[in-house]
Scaffold this motif. Structure first.
Motif, mmCIF file in Angstrom:
data_model
loop_
_atom_site.group_PDB
_atom_site.id
_atom_site.type_symbol
_atom_site.label_atom_id
_atom_site.label_comp_id
_atom_site.label_asym_id
_atom_site.label_seq_id
_atom_site.Cartn_x
_atom_site.Cartn_y
_atom_site.Cartn_z
ATOM 1 N N PRO A 182 -4.334 5.197 -18.525
ATOM 2 C CA PRO A 182 -5.119 4.482 -19.540
ATOM 3 C C PRO A 182 -6.478 5.096 -19.858
ATOM 4 O O PRO A 182 -7.131 4.668 -20.796
ATOM 5 N N ASN A 183 -6.928 6.088 -19.074
ATOM 6 C CA ASN A 183 -8.187 6.777 -19.393
ATOM 7 C C ASN A 183 -8.248 8.097 -18.645
ATOM 8 O O ASN A 183 -7.459 8.357 -17.733
ATOM 9 N N VAL A 184 -9.198 8.933 -19.015
ATOM 10 C CA VAL A 184 -9.279 10.285 -18.461
ATOM 11 C C VAL A 184 -9.611 10.281 -16.976
ATOM 12 O O VAL A 184 -9.146 11.139 -16.212
ATOM 13 N N ARG A 185 -10.397 9.304 -16.504
ATOM 14 C CA ARG A 185 -10.744 9.256 -15.089
ATOM 15 C C ARG A 185 -9.516 8.935 -14.234
ATOM 16 O O ARG A 185 -9.423 9.351 -13.087
ATOM 17 N N ALA A 186 -8.580 8.190 -14.783
ATOM 18 C CA ALA A 186 -7.344 7.892 -14.061
ATOM 19 C C ALA A 186 -6.496 9.153 -13.926
ATOM 20 O O ALA A 186 -5.852 9.380 -12.898
ATOM 21 N N VAL A 187 -6.488 9.981 -14.958
ATOM 22 C CA VAL A 187 -5.780 11.261 -14.896
ATOM 23 C C VAL A 187 -6.404 12.138 -13.812
ATOM 24 O O VAL A 187 -5.711 12.701 -12.955
ATOM 25 N N LEU A 188 -7.728 12.248 -13.849
ATOM 26 C CA LEU A 188 -8.435 13.059 -12.860
ATOM 27 C C LEU A 188 -8.166 12.561 -11.449
ATOM 28 O O LEU A 188 -7.951 13.360 -10.528
ATOM 29 N N SER A 189 -8.158 11.260 -11.259
ATOM 30 C CA SER A 189 -7.940 10.665 -9.947
ATOM 31 C C SER A 189 -6.573 11.051 -9.382
ATOM 32 O O SER A 189 -6.443 11.323 -8.172
ATOM 33 N N LYS A 190 -5.550 11.084 -10.238
ATOM 34 C CA LYS A 190 -4.214 11.459 -9.787
ATOM 35 C C LYS A 190 -4.209 12.869 -9.204
ATOM 36 O O LYS A 190 -3.562 13.148 -8.196
ATOM 37 N N PRO A 246 -0.951 8.319 -25.197
ATOM 38 C CA PRO A 246 -1.298 8.790 -26.537
ATOM 39 C C PRO A 246 -2.270 7.885 -27.287
ATOM 40 O O PRO A 246 -2.880 8.313 -28.266
ATOM 41 N N GLN A 247 -2.429 6.628 -26.848
ATOM 42 C CA GLN A 247 -3.392 5.730 -27.483
ATOM 43 C C GLN A 247 -4.823 6.057 -27.066
ATOM 44 O O GLN A 247 -5.780 5.580 -27.675
ATOM 45 N N VAL A 248 -4.977 6.855 -26.024
ATOM 46 C CA VAL A 248 -6.288 7.224 -25.484
ATOM 47 C C VAL A 248 -6.748 8.523 -26.150
ATOM 48 O O VAL A 248 -5.930 9.428 -26.341
ATOM 49 N N PRO A 249 -8.025 8.652 -26.515
ATOM 50 C CA PRO A 249 -8.472 9.883 -27.164
ATOM 51 C C PRO A 249 -8.055 11.164 -26.451
ATOM 52 O O PRO A 249 -7.509 12.079 -27.077
ATOM 53 N N LYS A 277 -27.552 -1.595 -19.289
ATOM 54 C CA LYS A 277 -26.363 -1.850 -18.484
ATOM 55 C C LYS A 277 -25.159 -1.216 -19.180
ATOM 56 O O LYS A 277 -25.107 -1.161 -20.409
ATOM 57 N N PHE A 278 -24.199 -0.756 -18.374
ATOM 58 C CA PHE A 278 -23.042 -0.066 -18.933
ATOM 59 C C PHE A 278 -21.730 -0.686 -18.480
ATOM 60 O O PHE A 278 -21.635 -1.233 -17.380
ATOM 61 N N SER A 279 -20.720 -0.566 -19.347
ATOM 62 C CA SER A 279 -19.342 -0.893 -18.999
ATOM 63 C C SER A 279 -18.489 0.244 -19.549
ATOM 64 O O SER A 279 -18.544 0.546 -20.749
ATOM 65 N N PHE A 280 -17.729 0.899 -18.664
ATOM 66 C CA PHE A 280 -16.950 2.060 -19.083
ATOM 67 C C PHE A 280 -15.452 1.783 -18.998
ATOM 68 O O PHE A 280 -14.974 1.122 -18.082
ATOM 69 N N ALA A 281 -14.721 2.343 -19.968
ATOM 70 C CA ALA A 281 -13.262 2.218 -19.996
ATOM 71 C C ALA A 281 -12.748 3.250 -20.992
ATOM 72 O O ALA A 281 -13.531 3.958 -21.637
ATOM 73 N N GLY A 282 -11.416 3.334 -21.121
ATOM 74 C CA GLY A 282 -10.870 4.188 -22.167
ATOM 75 C C GLY A 282 -11.368 3.725 -23.521
ATOM 76 O O GLY A 282 -11.607 2.529 -23.732
ATOM 77 N N SER A 283 -11.541 4.650 -24.451
ATOM 78 C CA SER A 283 -12.097 4.287 -25.763
ATOM 79 C C SER A 283 -11.295 3.200 -26.457
ATOM 80 O O SER A 283 -11.857 2.339 -27.144
#
Length: 260
Positions: A176-184, A150-153, A72-78
């Motif tokens: 807060p994470n790369v997927r949020a950037v992509l979504s924008k 900047p707190q995100v890798p 099982k997985f849970s994904f979020a910013g590092s």
């Protein structure tokens, strides 16, 4: 207060909440039993957002080879994943998008292994309507640019890349994470954003990726490690080891990741 700073403050303030709510909703717990439903060992993996697609494919492949195990997985910013680990969320394996975040978890993990590497690209709208050709274009005041906090890798990597070229970019938001950037960028709320090559590749019908030359780019390393509190030490160690196997490497390469 400028919109981009307000958005950043709100996004970062929400991280603490996310760190608590995400694991409760997504990870679940088997009450510490050695096996889950059907007698299978259930492993919970906390992973960086940029690993979402490839890890889901890897989980299915691993389960096929190990029918006695459910992953099982849970994904979020590092940074959120690290917060979950430090808060004691029940899990067995952690994987981050940088070694800095993993190093902050030394007290919580076994020895980490780098399983893949990645690079940045500039995500733009399909067919690149704003004609973005390189990093210099991101300084255009007429361009809506979104970056990760900047707190995100990926945010740190992005800052490293821009600082090296002495470029000042004023983002309309910091996510807060790369997927949020992509979504924008996918939704047209931003004209461009710095994301990993592999994330841009997950939305080929909605975004294009502008390559950043190697001498201007940054290399992201992805370490994975077994959590010391895991109740499935053998199974967790087996999964982490498998992530460096030829089968896993093939999946990672197909997704656009580089060899470690």
């Amino acid at each position: 207060m400028p919109t981009h700073l307000l958005t950043a403050r709100r996004g970062l303030a929400a991280l603490a909440t996310v760190a608590v709510l995400v694991p409760l909703a997504a990870c679940g717990s088997d009450g510490g039993d050695s096996a889950g439903k059907g007698g299978k060992t259930e492993l919970t993996v906390l992973g960086a957002a940029s690993l979402t697609d490839v890890f889901q494919a890897a989980g299915k492949a691993y389960e096929k080879e190990h029918p006695d195990t459910k992953v099982k997985f849970s994904f979020a910013g590092s940074q959120t994943v690290a917060a979950q680990v430090k808060q004691g969320v029940p899990a067995d394996v952690v994987a981050t998008a940088d070694t800095t975040t993993m190093d902050s978890l030394k007290a919580e993990t076994g020895r980490p292994a780098v399983i893949a590497k990645n690079r940045l690209v500039i995500a733009v709208g399909k067919s690149n309507p704003k004609h973005v050709d390189g990093l210099d274009d991101l300084t255009d005041s007429g361009l809506k640019v979104v970056l990760a906090a900047p707190q995100v890798p990926v945010g740190r990597y992005g800052k490293q890349v821009l600082d090296a070229q002495k470029l000042e970019v004023k983002p309309v938001s910091q996510e807060p994470n790369v997927r949020a950037v992509l979504s924008k960028v996918e939704l047209g709320e931003a004209d461009a954003g710095l994301v990993y090559k592999t994330d841009a590749a997950t939305a080929p019908d909605k975004v294009d990726a502008v390559k950043i030359p190697d001498d201007e780019n940054a290399i992201a390393s992805y370490p994975a490690a077994v959590l010391k509190r895991s109740e499935h030490q053998q199974g967790a160690a087996s999964f982490v080891k498998w992530l460096s196997s030829p089968k896993a490497e093939k999946l990672l390469r197909k997704a656009g990741f580089q060899r470690p």
